[in-house]
Scaffold this motif. Structure first.
Motif, mmCIF file in Angstrom:
data_model
loop_
_atom_site.group_PDB
_atom_site.id
_atom_site.type_symbol
_atom_site.label_atom_id
_atom_site.label_comp_id
_atom_site.label_asym_id
_atom_site.label_seq_id
_atom_site.Cartn_x
_atom_site.Cartn_y
_atom_site.Cartn_z
ATOM 1 N N HIS A 113 1.009 -1.135 0.108
ATOM 2 C CA HIS A 113 -0.128 0.045 -0.015
ATOM 3 C C HIS A 113 0.928 1.227 0.118
ATOM 4 C CE1 HIS A 113 0.687 -1.280 4.391
ATOM 5 N NE2 HIS A 113 1.099 -0.096 4.343
ATOM 6 N N ARG A 114 0.429 2.173 -0.651
ATOM 7 C CA ARG A 114 1.142 3.685 -0.771
ATOM 8 C C ARG A 114 1.302 4.272 0.755
ATOM 9 N NH1 ARG A 114 1.720 6.605 -5.476
ATOM 10 N NH2 ARG A 114 0.037 5.376 -6.336
ATOM 11 N N LEU A 115 2.393 4.503 1.218
ATOM 12 C CA LEU A 115 2.592 5.242 2.548
ATOM 13 C C LEU A 115 2.348 6.479 2.415
ATOM 14 C CD1 LEU A 115 6.348 3.864 3.396
ATOM 15 C CD2 LEU A 115 4.441 3.712 4.571
ATOM 16 N N GLN A 116 1.744 6.891 3.681
ATOM 17 C CA GLN A 116 1.511 8.133 4.231
ATOM 18 C C GLN A 116 2.824 8.761 4.749
ATOM 19 O OE1 GLN A 116 -0.859 10.345 3.560
ATOM 20 N NE2 GLN A 116 -2.572 8.958 3.124
ATOM 21 N N LEU A 117 3.536 9.700 3.967
ATOM 22 C CA LEU A 117 5.232 9.884 4.456
ATOM 23 C C LEU A 117 5.070 10.809 5.627
ATOM 24 C CD1 LEU A 117 6.426 10.420 0.986
ATOM 25 C CD2 LEU A 117 6.569 8.469 2.255
ATOM 26 N N ALA A 118 4.374 11.643 5.858
ATOM 27 C CA ALA A 118 4.334 12.635 6.939
ATOM 28 C C ALA A 118 3.080 13.640 7.015
ATOM 29 C CB ALA A 118 5.671 13.540 6.902
ATOM 30 N N GLN A 119 2.876 14.172 7.964
ATOM 31 C CA GLN A 119 1.646 15.144 8.101
ATOM 32 C C GLN A 119 2.534 16.479 8.897
ATOM 33 O OE1 GLN A 119 -1.975 14.814 10.835
ATOM 34 N NE2 GLN A 119 -2.641 14.112 8.710
ATOM 35 N N ILE A 120 2.348 17.460 8.111
ATOM 36 C CA ILE A 120 2.950 18.751 8.500
ATOM 37 C C ILE A 120 1.898 19.839 8.845
ATOM 38 C CG2 ILE A 120 4.862 20.386 7.780
ATOM 39 C CD1 ILE A 120 5.725 18.040 5.695
ATOM 40 N N GLY A 121 1.827 20.373 9.782
ATOM 41 C CA GLY A 121 0.917 21.348 10.380
ATOM 42 C C GLY A 121 1.429 22.508 11.149
ATOM 43 N N MET A 122 0.575 23.360 11.573
ATOM 44 C CA MET A 122 0.919 24.285 12.343
ATOM 45 C C MET A 122 0.069 24.201 13.597
ATOM 46 S SD MET A 122 0.922 28.010 10.159
ATOM 47 C CE MET A 122 -0.500 27.857 9.312
ATOM 48 N N ARG A 123 0.624 24.598 14.710
ATOM 49 C CA ARG A 123 0.001 24.715 16.116
ATOM 50 C C ARG A 123 -0.429 26.347 16.291
ATOM 51 N NH1 ARG A 123 3.017 20.273 17.979
ATOM 52 N NH2 ARG A 123 1.976 18.578 18.140
ATOM 53 N N LEU A 124 -1.371 26.876 16.409
ATOM 54 C CA LEU A 124 -1.629 28.192 16.446
ATOM 55 C C LEU A 124 -2.368 28.415 18.017
ATOM 56 C CD1 LEU A 124 -3.505 28.698 13.191
ATOM 57 C CD2 LEU A 124 -1.229 29.428 13.648
ATOM 58 N N LEU A 125 -1.798 29.382 18.717
ATOM 59 C CA LEU A 125 -2.374 29.635 20.239
ATOM 60 C C LEU A 125 -2.922 30.825 20.138
ATOM 61 C CD1 LEU A 125 0.739 28.413 21.955
ATOM 62 C CD2 LEU A 125 -1.042 27.111 21.444
#
Length: 274
Positions: A113-125
């Protein structure tokens, strides 16, 4: 036939007229950037900051990123018993029934199966330290420039504007983000990188589509800080592996691993842009 000279198509103007724009989050149809071999799906922030709110996965995938859970040769087609059907007077076998052969049936359906390589996001406060929710973002405007492949996202987090530009390299597996906001100076914006499990273990197809944040023991994520503005994540799972190299501009950056979550890291810059 007319004797007048035919004018050529202004291709830039034609494409420019059709740049799609969101002014609110579309939870079923997020924008994506890519190059045909590598792709990144972004939410309304230009990153993958609110995956739990979306009805489709916010992922990062490539043509080379494939994986087989528990090794590449755990089962073979010969381990399955086909169900026979009469087809124009001859018996033809189809692998459509997993009864009494569930493990081999579902493993072969799911792997590779195809890999989900990474999840890149922001944490906003918020100013009081609370996490900003998707519903708290206002004055949203997100446009995908189809000519340049540039995704530009603008919004307000509280009373602070944020601008994010997202693009993918045209011929290699590289992403670039430019973030401008006073939240960086205030220490209220972090970049978070997470690595989901490579394992697909759900028997229902719909449950295998999303990112799997369980099964932490099935993979390893090693963070190596290679310099003041660089880091490398070494990913290992079964017989497969890959590396994720990250670099950034700006001073006073701090990278930390999210304990006790072993496959998530975040970083914070002190400055108005990154």
């Amino acid at each position: 036939m007319s004797g007048r000279k035919q004018e050529g198509i202004d291709r830039y103007a034609l494409v420019h007229r059709h740049h799609p724009t969101y002014r609110q989050a579309d939870l079923f149809a997020p924008f994506a950037v890519g190059n045909g071999e590598f792709a990144f799906t972004a939410d309304i922030t230009g990153l993958q900051s609110f995956p739990e709110n979306y009805d489709v996965p916010l992922g990062t995938q490539s043509q080379w990123g494939w994986h087989s859970s528990e090794g590449n040769n755990r089962y073979q087609r010969s381990d399955l018993r086909p169900q026979m059907y009469d087809t124009y007077g001859r018996e033809v076998g189809y692998y459509v029934d997993g009864k009494e052969q569930e493990q081999a049936f579902h493993w072969l359906r799911q792997n590779p199966h195809r890999l989900q390589l990474a999840q890149i996001g922001m944490r906003l406060l918020n100013s009081d330290g609370r996490m900003v929710s998707l519903g708290e973002l206002t004055q949203i405007e997100q446009t995908l420039d189809l000519w340049q492949g540039m995704l530009t996202s603008r919004f307000m987090a509280g009373d602070v504007p944020v601008t994010v530009q997202t693009c993918c390299h045209p011929s290699s597996d590289q992403l670039s983000f430019r973030i401008e906001s006073a939240l960086l100076t205030q220490g209220r914006l972090e970049i978070a990188i997470g690595f989901p499990s490579p394992t697909q273990d759900a028997e229902a197809w719909a449950d295998d589509v999303g990112l799997n944040w369980n099964r932490e023991e099935d993979h390893e994520s090693e963070l190596t800080q290679t310099g003041g503005t660089e880091a490398v994540f070494i990913r290992t799972m079964d017989e497969d592996g890959y590396k994720v190299a990250a670099s950034w501009s700006l001073r006073q950056h701090r990278t930390r691993r999210q304990a006790p979550v072993p496959h998530r890291s975040s970083g914070r810059n002190r400055g108005s842009g990154v």
